[in-house]
Design a protein around this motif. Structure first.
Motif, PDB file in Angstrom:
ATOM      1  N   MET A 113      32.772  -6.313  82.169  1.00  0.00           N
ATOM      2  CA  MET A 113      33.389  -5.593  83.313  1.00  0.00           C
ATOM      3  C   MET A 113      32.321  -5.326  84.347  1.00  0.00           C
ATOM      4  O   MET A 113      31.174  -5.075  84.029  1.00  0.00           O
ATOM      5  N   GLU A 114      32.659  -5.338  85.592  1.00  0.00           N
ATOM      6  CA  GLU A 114      31.675  -5.105  86.624  1.00  0.00           C
ATOM      7  C   GLU A 114      31.198  -3.658  86.567  1.00  0.00           C
ATOM      8  O   GLU A 114      31.946  -2.752  86.174  1.00  0.00           O
ATOM      9  N   GLN A 115      29.981  -3.511  87.075  1.00  0.00           N
ATOM     10  CA  GLN A 115      29.373  -2.178  87.072  1.00  0.00           C
ATOM     11  C   GLN A 115      30.235  -1.183  87.835  1.00  0.00           C
ATOM     12  O   GLN A 115      30.420  -0.035  87.405  1.00  0.00           O
ATOM     13  N   GLU A 116      30.770  -1.627  88.958  1.00  0.00           N
ATOM     14  CA  GLU A 116      31.566  -0.732  89.813  1.00  0.00           C
ATOM     15  C   GLU A 116      32.805  -0.228  89.070  1.00  0.00           C
ATOM     16  O   GLU A 116      33.122   0.972  89.087  1.00  0.00           O
ATOM     17  N   LYS A 117      33.455  -1.130  88.368  1.00  0.00           N
ATOM     18  CA  LYS A 117      34.675  -0.743  87.626  1.00  0.00           C
ATOM     19  C   LYS A 117      34.323   0.215  86.494  1.00  0.00           C
ATOM     20  O   LYS A 117      35.049   1.162  86.217  1.00  0.00           O
ATOM     21  N   ARG A 118      33.160  -0.064  85.894  1.00  0.00           N
ATOM     22  CA  ARG A 118      32.704   0.791  84.792  1.00  0.00           C
ATOM     23  C   ARG A 118      32.441   2.208  85.293  1.00  0.00           C
ATOM     24  O   ARG A 118      32.784   3.198  84.664  1.00  0.00           O
ATOM     25  N   GLN A 119      31.829   2.293  86.471  1.00  0.00           N
ATOM     26  CA  GLN A 119      31.517   3.595  87.080  1.00  0.00           C
ATOM     27  C   GLN A 119      32.800   4.366  87.380  1.00  0.00           C
ATOM     28  O   GLN A 119      32.866   5.589  87.172  1.00  0.00           O
ATOM     29  N   LYS A 120      33.809   3.633  87.836  1.00  0.00           N
ATOM     30  CA  LYS A 120      35.095   4.278  88.174  1.00  0.00           C
ATOM     31  C   LYS A 120      35.740   4.818  86.909  1.00  0.00           C
ATOM     32  O   LYS A 120      36.274   5.929  86.866  1.00  0.00           O
ATOM     33  N   MET A 121      35.632   4.023  85.852  1.00  0.00           N
ATOM     34  CA  MET A 121      36.217   4.422  84.575  1.00  0.00           C
ATOM     35  C   MET A 121      35.514   5.671  84.056  1.00  0.00           C
ATOM     36  O   MET A 121      36.129   6.603  83.547  1.00  0.00           O
ATOM     37  N   LEU A 122      34.203   5.693  84.240  1.00  0.00           N
ATOM     38  CA  LEU A 122      33.394   6.827  83.783  1.00  0.00           C
ATOM     39  C   LEU A 122      33.757   8.080  84.565  1.00  0.00           C
ATOM     40  O   LEU A 122      33.908   9.171  83.998  1.00  0.00           O
ATOM     41  N   ALA A 123      33.910   7.924  85.874  1.00  0.00           N
ATOM     42  CA  ALA A 123      34.265   9.057  86.741  1.00  0.00           C
ATOM     43  C   ALA A 123      35.631   9.606  86.333  1.00  0.00           C
ATOM     44  O   ALA A 123      35.844  10.823  86.278  1.00  0.00           O
ATOM     45  N   GLU A 124      36.546   8.707  86.012  1.00  0.00           N
ATOM     46  CA  GLU A 124      37.889   9.099  85.593  1.00  0.00           C
ATOM     47  C   GLU A 124      37.814   9.860  84.273  1.00  0.00           C
ATOM     48  O   GLU A 124      38.476  10.883  84.085  1.00  0.00           O
ATOM     49  N   TYR A 125      36.953   9.374  83.379  1.00  0.00           N
ATOM     50  CA  TYR A 125      36.796  10.030  82.079  1.00  0.00           C
ATOM     51  C   TYR A 125      36.213  11.427  82.247  1.00  0.00           C
ATOM     52  O   TYR A 125      36.627  12.371  81.585  1.00  0.00           O
ATOM     53  N   CYS A 126      35.260  11.543  83.153  1.00  0.00           N
ATOM     54  CA  CYS A 126      34.645  12.850  83.403  1.00  0.00           C
ATOM     55  C   CYS A 126      35.702  13.874  83.840  1.00  0.00           C
ATOM     56  O   CYS A 126      35.606  15.059  83.528  1.00  0.00           O
ATOM     57  N   ARG A 136      37.753   7.176  76.752  1.00  0.00           N
ATOM     58  CA  ARG A 136      36.438   7.295  76.114  1.00  0.00           C
ATOM     59  C   ARG A 136      36.174   6.097  75.214  1.00  0.00           C
ATOM     60  O   ARG A 136      35.086   5.507  75.235  1.00  0.00           O
ATOM     61  N   ASN A 137      37.174   5.740  74.419  1.00  0.00           N
ATOM     62  CA  ASN A 137      36.999   4.618  73.488  1.00  0.00           C
ATOM     63  C   ASN A 137      36.751   3.299  74.225  1.00  0.00           C
ATOM     64  O   ASN A 137      35.960   2.466  73.779  1.00  0.00           O
ATOM     65  N   GLU A 138      37.417   3.157  75.348  1.00  0.00           N
ATOM     66  CA  GLU A 138      37.169   1.939  76.156  1.00  0.00           C
ATOM     67  C   GLU A 138      35.741   1.922  76.669  1.00  0.00           C
ATOM     68  O   GLU A 138      35.076   0.892  76.697  1.00  0.00           O
ATOM     69  N   LEU A 139      35.286   3.105  77.076  1.00  0.00           N
ATOM     70  CA  LEU A 139      33.910   3.216  77.591  1.00  0.00           C
ATOM     71  C   LEU A 139      32.885   2.946  76.484  1.00  0.00           C
ATOM     72  O   LEU A 139      31.825   2.365  76.744  1.00  0.00           O
ATOM     73  N   VAL A 140      33.204   3.371  75.267  1.00  0.00           N
ATOM     74  CA  VAL A 140      32.303   3.089  74.141  1.00  0.00           C
ATOM     75  C   VAL A 140      32.124   1.571  74.010  1.00  0.00           C
ATOM     76  O   VAL A 140      31.012   1.070  73.836  1.00  0.00           O
ATOM     77  N   THR A 141      33.241   0.860  74.117  1.00  0.00           N
ATOM     78  CA  THR A 141      33.173  -0.605  74.027  1.00  0.00           C
ATOM     79  C   THR A 141      32.315  -1.172  75.162  1.00  0.00           C
ATOM     80  O   THR A 141      31.488  -2.058  74.954  1.00  0.00           O
ATOM     81  N   GLU A 142      32.519  -0.629  76.370  1.00  0.00           N
ATOM     82  CA  GLU A 142      31.771  -1.117  77.519  1.00  0.00           C
ATOM     83  C   GLU A 142      30.281  -0.866  77.385  1.00  0.00           C
ATOM     84  O   GLU A 142      29.470  -1.678  77.819  1.00  0.00           O
ATOM     85  N   TYR A 143      29.925   0.289  76.833  1.00  0.00           N
ATOM     86  CA  TYR A 143      28.515   0.665  76.752  1.00  0.00           C
ATOM     87  C   TYR A 143      27.883   0.361  75.393  1.00  0.00           C
ATOM     88  O   TYR A 143      26.752   0.754  75.126  1.00  0.00           O
ATOM     89  N   MET A 144      28.616  -0.349  74.550  1.00  0.00           N
ATOM     90  CA  MET A 144      28.103  -0.662  73.216  1.00  0.00           C
ATOM     91  C   MET A 144      26.794  -1.449  73.290  1.00  0.00           C
ATOM     92  O   MET A 144      25.968  -1.393  72.368  1.00  0.00           O
TER      93      MET A 144
END
Lengths: 121, 244
Positions: free
Chosen positions: B1-14, B22-30
């Motif tokens: 996933m692109e960095q930008e999309k990842r950042q958006k997902m993280l912001a949404e999680y926050c 969160r679980n999706e983010l774990v996969t992204e940052y594994m």
């Protein structure tokens, strides 16, 4: 001895950790440094151990801590004695071991039983 | 996933703290957990185990991360995962495991004891150590007892001025093999100061390679006494080598 803190425990090895911790607590009150405190703890433990591992074991041990100057501990056998498979204590070894940790040691032994051990700093 | 999309997902999680997100983010940052695990693999712990530990730490890092901090998530997460992996190694390295709080207390007290010994030019009292560390005296005494479980002396213990000489290399050898006469003399001088009981323990421990329990049973003393004698002897050897 005056102002005695007395602890009575069954004459079993499993009870001796309580004695060791009490010795540490009393010695700490006397502002002993950690090395001296370690010597006192180990000496008290070793004296109690000698009394619980001998051929004739008492029912319990009464340990009197006299937290004054000089610091003194007296460990005495109490209650009925029972015979075990243990050995009759080697008094020479007992003194040799205890005096490496505490300068003044007195072992009261008769009829092949250690009845009391006194330790003085 | 692109960095930008990842950042958006993280912001949404926050904002939402949604577990699915969160679980999706774990996969992204594994890949971060993978990186930490690879760094510490090959030190006696399997890579798969380390990755699992790092992954658990990653989840914890995500849950604690605040987007307001103004730092990258990776900057926050990697030190956190590294710390967890190091704690795992530390906990495993002890022969006798102890609760984490006591282990940390022991470490702090050991440092305080060393510092105070240098400052005061004598061994400190439990009260002095307690004041330095901000603990109660009872805590210090408890930790000192716990330290007994760490005092197993290894034949690989390092002695010498640079602490680079294994104790085993000094002991348990035939005299004919001692090439260093100065070292042999030093050893003899230290041994001359030992009591007969201590010499006997030294001989049984390092020349006959018997266990503390064995020695205690044979001599009719407690294992605690044997352990104490061993610790003291090692300290004397170190001191003698430093002075030589």
């Amino acid at each position: 001895m005056v102002d005695c803190i007395t602890l009575t425990v069954p004459a079993k090895e499993s009870a001796l950790m309580v004695v060791r911790l009490t010795a540490a607590g009393v010695a700490a009150r006397m502002e002993m440094d950690l090395e001296t405190l370690d010597d006192v703890k180990t000496a008290v433990y070793e004296a109690c151990y000698a009394m619980t591992m001998q051929k004739f074991i008492p029912e319990q041990l009464a340990i009197c801590f006299a937290p004054g100057e000089p610091f003194a501990v007296k460990i005495c056998a109490e209650g009925a004695w029972r015979e075990t498979a243990g050995k009759v204590p080697d008094l020479k070894l007992c003194y040799a071991v205890l005096t490496t940790m505490i300068p003044h040691v007195k072992v009261d032994m008769d009829e092949r039983k250690i009845r009391c051990i006194e330790l003085h700093r | 996933m692109e960095q930008e999309k990842r950042q958006k997902m993280l912001a949404e999680y926050c904002k939402t703290r949604d577990v699915g997100l969160r679980n999706e983010l774990v996969t992204e940052y594994m890949y971060l957990a993978d990186m930490v695990a690879r760094k510490y693999a090959g030190r006696g712990v399997e890579y798969d185990d380390l990755k699992q530990i790092a992954a658990m730490a990653l989840i914890g890092a995500l849950e604690r991360f605040s987007c307001d901090k103004g730092i990258q998530f990776s900057t926050f997460a990697v030190p956190s995962m590294t710390g967890v992996v190091k704690n795992y190694f530390r906990d495993r390295s002890r022969i006798i495991r102890m609760p984490r709080t006591i282990g940390e207390r022991v470490q702090k007290i050991t440092l305080a004891r060393e510092a105070l010994t240098q400052e005061l030019m004598r061994a400190p009292t439990p009260r002095e150590i307690a004041e330095r560390c901000g603990y109660s005296e009872a805590d210090v005494l408890e930790a000192t007892e716990a330290m007994q479980s760490l005092s197993l002396t290894s034949l690989d213990a390092q002695v010498g001025e640079e602490e680079d000489t294994p104790l085993a290399s000094m002991l348990g050898q035939e005299e004919a093999e001692f090439e260093n006469i100065a070292l042999r003399d030093l050893l003899q001088k230290v041994m001359d100061k030992l009591s007969d009981a201590e010499k006997k323990i030294l001989h049984m421990r390092y020349f006959e390679e018997r266990t503390q329990r064995d020695i205690a049973r044979e001599m009719g003393v407690s294992q605690m006494y044997v352990s104490r004698v061993e610790r003291k002897m090692l300290a004397r050897f170190r001191e003698a080598l430093r002075e030589a």
